[in-house]
Design a protein around this motif. Structure first.
Motif, PDB file in Angstrom:
ATOM      1  N   ILE A  84      -7.575 -34.966  37.174  1.00  0.00           N
ATOM      2  CA  ILE A  84      -7.513 -33.508  37.307  1.00  0.00           C
ATOM      3  C   ILE A  84      -8.137 -32.827  36.087  1.00  0.00           C
ATOM      4  O   ILE A  84      -8.878 -31.838  36.207  1.00  0.00           O
ATOM      5  N   ALA A  85      -7.858 -33.360  34.888  1.00  0.00           N
ATOM      6  CA  ALA A  85      -8.431 -32.783  33.669  1.00  0.00           C
ATOM      7  C   ALA A  85      -9.953 -32.940  33.648  1.00  0.00           C
ATOM      8  O   ALA A  85     -10.673 -32.042  33.188  1.00  0.00           O
ATOM      9  N   LEU A  86     -10.459 -34.059  34.141  1.00  0.00           N
ATOM     10  CA  LEU A  86     -11.914 -34.254  34.208  1.00  0.00           C
ATOM     11  C   LEU A  86     -12.553 -33.250  35.165  1.00  0.00           C
ATOM     12  O   LEU A  86     -13.644 -32.721  34.899  1.00  0.00           O
ATOM     13  N   LEU A  87     -11.891 -32.980  36.283  1.00  0.00           N
ATOM     14  CA  LEU A  87     -12.402 -31.970  37.211  1.00  0.00           C
ATOM     15  C   LEU A  87     -12.388 -30.585  36.569  1.00  0.00           C
ATOM     16  O   LEU A  87     -13.313 -29.781  36.773  1.00  0.00           O
ATOM     17  N   ALA A  88     -11.338 -30.294  35.780  1.00  0.00           N
ATOM     18  CA  ALA A  88     -11.289 -29.011  35.078  1.00  0.00           C
ATOM     19  C   ALA A  88     -12.424 -28.895  34.068  1.00  0.00           C
ATOM     20  O   ALA A  88     -13.036 -27.825  33.922  1.00  0.00           O
ATOM     21  N   ALA A  89     -12.729 -29.992  33.362  1.00  0.00           N
ATOM     22  CA  ALA A  89     -13.845 -29.969  32.405  1.00  0.00           C
ATOM     23  C   ALA A  89     -15.165 -29.756  33.135  1.00  0.00           C
ATOM     24  O   ALA A  89     -16.044 -29.024  32.661  1.00  0.00           O
ATOM     25  N   CYS A  90     -15.304 -30.389  34.297  1.00  0.00           N
ATOM     26  CA  CYS A  90     -16.530 -30.235  35.078  1.00  0.00           C
ATOM     27  C   CYS A  90     -16.752 -28.778  35.478  1.00  0.00           C
ATOM     28  O   CYS A  90     -17.888 -28.308  35.530  1.00  0.00           O
ATOM     29  N   LEU A 169     -14.000 -41.828  39.769  1.00  0.00           N
ATOM     30  CA  LEU A 169     -13.662 -43.215  39.451  1.00  0.00           C
ATOM     31  C   LEU A 169     -12.204 -43.325  38.991  1.00  0.00           C
ATOM     32  O   LEU A 169     -11.478 -44.241  39.398  1.00  0.00           O
ATOM     33  N   THR A 170     -11.760 -42.392  38.158  1.00  0.00           N
ATOM     34  CA  THR A 170     -10.389 -42.430  37.642  1.00  0.00           C
ATOM     35  C   THR A 170      -9.370 -42.271  38.767  1.00  0.00           C
ATOM     36  O   THR A 170      -8.373 -43.003  38.827  1.00  0.00           O
ATOM     37  N   LEU A 171      -9.599 -41.338  39.671  1.00  0.00           N
ATOM     38  CA  LEU A 171      -8.661 -41.109  40.779  1.00  0.00           C
ATOM     39  C   LEU A 171      -8.663 -42.279  41.756  1.00  0.00           C
ATOM     40  O   LEU A 171      -7.614 -42.639  42.319  1.00  0.00           O
ATOM     41  N   THR A 172      -9.829 -42.906  41.954  1.00  0.00           N
ATOM     42  CA  THR A 172      -9.892 -44.080  42.831  1.00  0.00           C
ATOM     43  C   THR A 172      -9.086 -45.238  42.257  1.00  0.00           C
ATOM     44  O   THR A 172      -8.333 -45.917  42.967  1.00  0.00           O
ATOM     45  N   ILE A 173      -9.211 -45.462  40.952  1.00  0.00           N
ATOM     46  CA  ILE A 173      -8.456 -46.551  40.312  1.00  0.00           C
ATOM     47  C   ILE A 173      -6.962 -46.259  40.341  1.00  0.00           C
ATOM     48  O   ILE A 173      -6.148 -47.171  40.528  1.00  0.00           O
ATOM     49  N   ALA A 174      -6.585 -44.989  40.194  1.00  0.00           N
ATOM     50  CA  ALA A 174      -5.162 -44.633  40.287  1.00  0.00           C
ATOM     51  C   ALA A 174      -4.603 -45.026  41.651  1.00  0.00           C
ATOM     52  O   ALA A 174      -3.486 -45.567  41.752  1.00  0.00           O
ATOM     53  N   ALA A 175      -5.366 -44.771  42.707  1.00  0.00           N
ATOM     54  CA  ALA A 175      -4.915 -45.132  44.044  1.00  0.00           C
ATOM     55  C   ALA A 175      -4.820 -46.648  44.206  1.00  0.00           C
ATOM     56  O   ALA A 175      -3.873 -47.160  44.830  1.00  0.00           O
ATOM     57  N   CYS A 176      -5.766 -47.373  43.628  1.00  0.00           N
ATOM     58  CA  CYS A 176      -5.730 -48.839  43.718  1.00  0.00           C
ATOM     59  C   CYS A 176      -4.523 -49.413  42.989  1.00  0.00           C
ATOM     60  O   CYS A 176      -3.843 -50.324  43.488  1.00  0.00           O
ATOM     61  N   LEU A 177      -4.238 -48.900  41.789  1.00  0.00           N
ATOM     62  CA  LEU A 177      -3.100 -49.410  41.024  1.00  0.00           C
ATOM     63  C   LEU A 177      -1.776 -49.104  41.720  1.00  0.00           C
ATOM     64  O   LEU A 177      -0.815 -49.878  41.611  1.00  0.00           O
ATOM     65  N   ALA A 178      -1.713 -47.978  42.420  1.00  0.00           N
ATOM     66  CA  ALA A 178      -0.474 -47.628  43.119  1.00  0.00           C
ATOM     67  C   ALA A 178      -0.096 -48.692  44.146  1.00  0.00           C
ATOM     68  O   ALA A 178       1.088 -48.873  44.456  1.00  0.00           O
TER      69      ALA A 178
END
Length: 398
Positions: A84-90, A169-178
């Motif tokens: 979410i923070a990366l999207l805010a920076a974008c 990439l970060t959000l995809t990895i979060a879903a994988c780790l879940a």
């Protein structure tokens, strides 16, 4: 103990690389940020300083929770907040919001220091060395590849594109780790304030921890000063190159991934002090070589490549030695020892980014090299004049 698959270890290494990459890719895109937001090049480097200060704060505030909370919800929550923070920076319209989002990225992307102690508890003792080496290689790979890809992508699609890719990439990895992480039981029931203050107490009571923190903070400050200033050097009048050149320079240093396992074996054979000494001398030599980068042309570029490679090897190999030293102190509280160590390291890196920018603005590239030399000389002087105290066996506190 439930067997941990190689696929999970590789996923954890990829997670470390992605999280660490979020700290480092801004170093390669500051020229395009300056162009896109109509800033001076030195002003844009505040983004790098913000994310590193945020990372130091996140290590101090959040990594101790690895001893208190189940790892799966902790890691997935932090990765989601980072996305979410990366999207805010974008989407940041100006420098102020971008600095704020960058600080939040740094605070929340601290999963690599959490994964190390977690992985040590998931595997058998005879696999911890191999697993630790795999995770460290993932972190180094993320640091190098993020700068290479970030620099090229920002020049092709603009400075916002690396933030968008990193968020995806970060959000995809979060879903994988879940789905992939096993359920873990927190090793401690101590309240958060106690976990938060114990790293400070350890810094006061453990001289070997303080020594490791000093060495890494000094060297990492010089490392960050060089890499923060490399972008304006390469894109400035000496070389007239684009932002992709910073990424390419970082990619050349992928050889560091091969050096750290060898450094680990040397630490096992000769001890951390001997390896620290060689690493500090290597960083001094790197600073001397890097001064030749002001010559420009093939000679200057060769010096820049060789110097940054030696700098990376000296810094990363020294980190291996320092962590071996601190992990031998009190095995039961390694997460909190790592909190103290990594907080000091990244505070040093944050200050190095800021002072490196000031040195480059007022003294040019030779000023950056002189700063790196001064910091490393202070650490080496302390190393050569300090005896390693004999240590009685200790037990982990309840």
């Amino acid at each position: 103990m439930t067997p941990v698959s190689r696929r999970l270890i590789l996923l954890l290494a990829l997670t470390c690389g992605t999280a660490v990459g979020n700290v480092y890719f801004p170093q390669a895109i500051t020229p395009t940020i300056a162009t896109g937001l109509h800033l001076e090049p030195g002003t844009a480097t505040q983004v790098v300083t913000a994310v590193q200060f945020g990372y130091a704060a996140g290590i101090f505030l959040l990594v101790p929770l690895g001893d208190r909370l189940p790892h799966r919800p902790l890691l997935t929550t932090l990765l989601t907040l980072t996305g979410i923070a990366l999207l805010a920076a974008c989407a940041a319209p100006s420098l102020g919001p971008l600095i704020g989002a960058s600080a939040l990225i740094g605070v929340t992307t601290v999963v690599a220091p959490l994964i190390g102690p977690m992985a040590a508890g998931l595997v058998a003792a005879d696999r911890r060395g191999a697993v630790g080496g795999t995770l460290l290689s993932g972190s180094i790979g993320g640091m190098l590849l993020s700068r290479a890809l970030g620099g090229a992508l920002s020049e092709w699609l603009g400075w916002r594109a690396p933030y968008l890719l990193a968020a995806a990439l970060t959000l995809t990895i979060a879903a994988c780790l879940a789905h992939a992480l096993p359920t873990t039981t927190p090793p401690s029931t101590q309240p958060y304030p106690h976990l938060l203050t114990q790293p400070l107490r350890l810094l006061r009571t453990e001289p070997l921890l303080r020594r490791s923190c000093l060495y890494q903070a000094a060297v990492f400050a010089g490392f960050c000063a060089v890499w923060t200033s490399a972008a304006p050097l390469l894109t400035g009048p000496t070389y007239h190159l684009g932002a992709h050149a910073v990424g390419a320079l970082a990619l050349v240093n992928a050889a560091t991934m091969l050096a750290t396992p060898h450094a680990g074996r040397l630490v096992d054979r000769h001890g951390p002090d001997a390896v620290n000494r060689v690493c500090l001398l290597t960083v001094l030599a790197a600073a001397a070589i890097l001064t030749l980068a002001t010559l420009g042309g093939p000679t200057g570029m060769t010096a820049l490549v060789v110097g940054t490679l030696a700098l990376d090897i000296g810094m990363q190999s020294g980190m291996v030695a320092n962590q071996v030293r601190i992990y031998s102190l009190r095995p039961g509280i390694r997460a909190r020892l790592n909190t103290a160590y990594m907080t000091c390291s990244y505070l040093g890196g944050s200050l190095g980014s800021w002072t490196g920018t000031q040195a480059h603005t007022h003294l040019g590239w030779p000023g950056v090299c002189a700063l790196t030399t001064l910091l490393t000389t202070l650490a080496l002087t302390h190393h050569l004049t300090t005896r390693t105290p004999p240590r009685a066996p200790t037990t982990s506190p309840a």
